[in-house]
Scaffold this motif. Structure first.
Motif, mmCIF file in Angstrom:
data_model
loop_
_atom_site.group_PDB
_atom_site.id
_atom_site.type_symbol
_atom_site.label_atom_id
_atom_site.label_comp_id
_atom_site.label_asym_id
_atom_site.label_seq_id
_atom_site.Cartn_x
_atom_site.Cartn_y
_atom_site.Cartn_z
ATOM 1 N N VAL A 48 0.881 -1.299 0.103
ATOM 2 C CA VAL A 48 -0.071 -0.035 0.131
ATOM 3 C C VAL A 48 0.973 1.276 -0.108
ATOM 4 O O VAL A 48 0.568 2.137 -0.698
ATOM 5 N N GLN A 49 1.850 1.203 0.760
ATOM 6 C CA GLN A 49 2.821 2.387 0.748
ATOM 7 C C GLN A 49 3.544 2.748 -0.522
ATOM 8 O O GLN A 49 3.640 3.725 -1.109
ATOM 9 N N ASN A 52 0.851 4.249 -2.600
ATOM 10 C CA ASN A 52 0.608 5.342 -1.986
ATOM 11 C C ASN A 52 1.751 6.520 -2.352
ATOM 12 O O ASN A 52 1.458 7.822 -2.903
ATOM 13 N N LEU A 59 -3.385 8.673 -1.431
ATOM 14 C CA LEU A 59 -4.230 7.507 -0.517
ATOM 15 C C LEU A 59 -4.345 7.750 0.793
ATOM 16 O O LEU A 59 -5.391 8.019 1.222
ATOM 17 N N VAL A 78 -9.410 1.735 6.974
ATOM 18 C CA VAL A 78 -8.281 1.803 6.068
ATOM 19 C C VAL A 78 -7.101 2.574 6.760
ATOM 20 O O VAL A 78 -5.753 2.305 6.316
ATOM 21 N N LEU A 81 -3.385 1.314 7.619
ATOM 22 C CA LEU A 81 -2.596 0.681 6.700
ATOM 23 C C LEU A 81 -1.886 1.762 5.633
ATOM 24 O O LEU A 81 -0.932 1.554 5.088
ATOM 25 N N LEU A 82 -2.164 3.314 6.040
ATOM 26 C CA LEU A 82 -1.628 3.983 5.217
ATOM 27 C C LEU A 82 -0.517 4.900 6.245
ATOM 28 O O LEU A 82 -0.465 4.944 7.433
#
Length: 256
Positions: A48-49, A52, A59, A78, A81-82
């Motif tokens: 995800v990173q 992003n 994101l 969510v 995860l960011l």
């Protein structure tokens, strides 16, 4: 008779209260599953990173939790995860894996429920109490939730090994504690507080009763009228004492 403990084959036995005691093999199997679950979770966070970062952290801007903004409530699940930067995710990855593993190795299914509860409690606390000009993302709430759960589980359920390991690992990541206080620039201490609240709610509530687990049966010597222990019997510390609980934890882990 006292409650039955597990045998050396690692088969789980039921005690008098109906609880299940896991043997070493069961703990090792759960620990193996916990390792792969945390490895998979960390892999997802890093993937995800990458996405992003490639999108200039759009994101994080689009799915951050903002206090009082009803539209960001679904983002509570969510946001953990960011992250906002590579430094942000790097500082969270180590403690996330370590404390997540410690929280998961006694039961992966329970750990999944714990993770959901911590994410919700942490996100809700941020949504209600953070400033409305702050967008919050990051796994800090999960980290402190896992840490709190491990320590609380150790204290309330008498898993003394868990408490000791949790405190030692907490000291190893002592820098986390320095940012878990109000006023740290760029850090949501409310997310940490919410994580700890989730861990408190998810602690075990069953009461451990003192039974005759460690009672050594004796036989009467008809010649002298005195009681003697059967051959091969091993004296044990009475249950309910801290030493007995520690011995049991070490025995469950296969260290005795």
């Amino acid at each position: 008779m006292g409650a039955r403990n597990r045998d050396r084959t690692g088969v789980r036995n039921r005690d008098r209260t109906g609880g299940v005691t896991a043997g070493p093999e069961q703990l090792i199997a759960e620990a193996r599953k916990a390792f792969f679950v945390m490895f998979a979770l960390l892999a997802v966070v890093w993937l995800v990173q990458l996405a992003n970062y490639a999108d200039h952290y759009a994101l994080s801007r689009d799915y951050a939790v903002v206090s009082g903004d009803v539209g960001t409530l679904p983002d509570i699940l969510v946001a953990p995860l960011l992250h906002w930067s590579w430094a942000h995710i790097e500082s969270n990855s180590g403690p996330l894996f370590v404390f997540g593993f410690l929280a998961a190795y006694r039961g992966v299914v329970r750990f999944l429920g714990l993770t959901l509860l911590i994410a919700l409690s942490s996100g809700v606390v941020v949504w209600f109490f953070e400033r409305d000009d702050v967008a919050t993302v990051g796994a800090s709430g999960l980290i402190f939730g896992y840490f709190g759960y491990v320590v609380v589980r150790g204290l309330f359920d008498r898993h003394l090994i868990d408490t000791l390991v949790g405190i030692v690992m907490g000291a190893s990541f002592a820098y986390l504690l320095t940012v878990a206080v109000p006023g740290t620039p760029g850090v949501s201490w409310l997310g940490h507080l919410g994580g700890l609240a989730g861990a408190w709610l998810f602690r075990d509530r069953h009461a451990r009763t003192a039974t005759g687990d460690a009672t050594v049966r004796t036989t009467t010597d008809t010649a002298t009228g005195t009681a003697r222990k059967p051959a091969g019997a091993t004296p044990q510390t009475p249950t309910g004492s801290p030493r007995a609980d520690l011995y049991k934890e070490l025995d469950d882990l296969g260290l005795l």
